[in-house]
Write a protein that holds these residues in place. Sequence first.
Motif, PDB file in Angstrom:
ATOM      1  N   THR A   1      44.582 -51.680   5.760  1.00 38.55           N
ATOM      2  CA  THR A   1      44.060 -52.796   6.545  1.00 38.55           C
ATOM      3  C   THR A   1      43.768 -52.370   7.978  1.00 38.55           C
ATOM      4  O   THR A   1      42.782 -52.815   8.581  1.00 38.55           O
ATOM      5  CB  THR A   1      45.067 -53.963   6.531  1.00 38.55           C
ATOM      6  N   MET A   2      44.597 -51.502   8.524  1.00 40.67           N
ATOM      7  CA  MET A   2      44.383 -51.030   9.902  1.00 40.67           C
ATOM      8  C   MET A   2      43.102 -50.211  10.006  1.00 40.67           C
ATOM      9  O   MET A   2      42.448 -50.186  11.051  1.00 40.67           O
ATOM     10  CB  MET A   2      45.589 -50.214  10.355  1.00 40.67           C
ATOM     11  N   ARG A   3      42.728 -49.534   8.921  1.00 40.63           N
ATOM     12  CA  ARG A   3      41.488 -48.746   8.927  1.00 40.63           C
ATOM     13  C   ARG A   3      40.253 -49.628   8.728  1.00 40.63           C
ATOM     14  O   ARG A   3      39.138 -49.222   9.043  1.00 40.63           O
ATOM     15  CB  ARG A   3      41.531 -47.694   7.814  1.00 40.63           C
ATOM     16  N   ASP A   4      40.471 -50.823   8.189  1.00 42.98           N
ATOM     17  CA  ASP A   4      39.358 -51.662   7.752  1.00 42.98           C
ATOM     18  C   ASP A   4      39.202 -52.892   8.641  1.00 42.98           C
ATOM     19  O   ASP A   4      39.044 -53.997   8.163  1.00 42.98           O
ATOM     20  CB  ASP A   4      39.592 -52.093   6.298  1.00 42.98           C
ATOM     21  N   VAL A   5      39.282 -52.698   9.941  1.00 45.73           N
ATOM     22  CA  VAL A   5      39.101 -53.817  10.871  1.00 45.73           C
ATOM     23  C   VAL A   5      37.614 -54.131  10.960  1.00 45.73           C
ATOM     24  O   VAL A   5      36.805 -53.264  11.300  1.00 45.73           O
ATOM     25  CB  VAL A   5      39.669 -53.479  12.258  1.00 45.73           C
ATOM     26  N   PRO A   6      37.221 -55.380  10.671  1.00 42.86           N
ATOM     27  CA  PRO A   6      35.796 -55.717  10.664  1.00 42.86           C
ATOM     28  C   PRO A   6      35.278 -55.955  12.070  1.00 42.86           C
ATOM     29  O   PRO A   6      36.055 -56.171  13.000  1.00 42.86           O
ATOM     30  CB  PRO A   6      35.766 -57.019   9.856  1.00 42.86           C
TER      31      PRO A   6
END
Length: 602
Positions: A355-360
């Motif tokens: 989730t930390m890598r996938d910040v929109p």
Amino acid sequence: MNVADERWPLDHRPSLFDHASRLHELTPDQPLPDGGRPYPDEIADHERRDDTVPPDENRAALLSTLEAFFTAPDRSVRALHDRIGALRTPLWAIRPKVLDDLPWLHPDLARHTGLWLARHATDCLPAMVGLCLLVGRARPEDIPLVRTLGLLRCFGSTAVGVLEQVPGAADALIWLAERSTGRPRSQAVAAMCRLGDPTTFPWLLRRATDDRGMVGRYARQIAETVSLADMLESGDPDDEITIHAGKLLQALLSSRDYSVQLHEYADACRAIAGFAIRAETASPTLDVLAAAITLAEDLRTGHAACLPWAAGERAATRERLERLVASPRWAQTLAESWCSPDQMTRWRAGWAAQTMRDVPPDPVRPGDGELNQLAIRIVVPDPVLDEQVETRLLVDGHPVVAEAFRKGGAFEPEYLLGALEATDKSREVRLAEAYCCGALHVTIARDGDTVTWRDWRDWRADTTLAPFHFQAEQYDETVAQAVHDHGWEWTARGLARKLNALLLENPSLLANWQCEVGEVFARTSEQDTVRMTFWYPHPPSGLDDDDPWLQFEWVISVDDTDLDTQVAHLTNRLHGTDPKTYARVVGGSREYANRLGFPWPS
């Protein structure tokens, strides 16, 4: 009560109270294994009870038995026990309110009778009646008996009801809550909140959230009782307050309680903002990180974004949380969590890192003239919460499902993304569904270069949803991108998707065994497992259908090989071996199982 009543326990099997006491000695600080089951009367009770008798008849039979006892000049509680035990009334039909306002129920005799039944009953039904007789009549000296019997899961909720009305029973409620799970624990928490005894506040804040089965309304009651927002705004540097505040706020976002309670909590904005500030200086634990991730996402795409924030405060709080999540302070925490012997801790670390890598990017995309802009965000919850993956739809940056519907979460991507496709033929699409009743619907229609969402149905009465109009090419591109983006999936979820597609393309894999596929899914709380359900010989066709059917479930463990290899292995197994031989029966009926030649689960 006569001498025979006093000698009776010597001639019978151990009482349920004795059963609970012995088990409690083995696990003095923990819930009883399996809620204390099997109970001494388990087999006999199963054979005697009849769920088909109307509740009014059950209550009438019980009240007739009790009235005969309480009005008799020469009464025997032993005989009362046996008469109650002989009733075919199921345990769920007996509740304290059945005994309200009965003129023949003398309080002192009711208490003494309740104490005898609670202490000596060898059958669940008389023991439950004993507890019901003690509601509003028990005294402080009765607490040890009541709380011990309440350790048995079937009595936990009723025992809480007894204790709540006993003066000075706050400590007993804590004692029972610490040794309970599920509904009895949640109800003990609710009772403490209703009592409002300050001696329970430290436990409510620091321990009540230990049970991850807690639903939103109990979390809201705790937050209100302990004045959570005030505590977060205080200067107290206690990290435990921050950790458990984060758990409470996550629970308030749950949709498993028929409505998202965050909106019912008047201090929600203050509490979220206070948590964001406290989390910056709190020790970097996985719980704090998980709460920060969840709240930051919800401020972008969920219910937290719909709260009545003061101007600029929502954006400032979200940015604070996003900076916190992106900071390098979590590196050691994640490294230690990945090496944890606890499986759930490892899963949560993997979820957090992904989730930390996938910040929109910022979802606020203003529309072009009269046209709106659509964005789609797939949100995977913290695995420990056991919530579903949500397809969050944002129109011009606003989360439309959260704004319009608070009874349940948006559907999962496997079910919703395909339905969003716009064709020349308009159709109604269900975007979200409540756990109990109700759903949010919209009609999607294409007219040349425009896609329209119109004719909203079942939205909140205090919300107005106007039609949305999208540029068709951009709309198609957004939906297609979401359909083909599987980057949010964990391994089990990807395997479930591929296996489901295979079974839909090759129905003969199950049809060869006279079976029909049901669902293939992977829960967020079981990240190493895929579950497949199927019907044999067919799904149920109607409530009155006498044609036998069974539902099976195959539990599939995920390994470290690539997904295509695992799918090939599962395909070979389905080709070569009847799945009914390694799956278990989970639906149908005992009668159907007997007729089809399969064992019914115990």
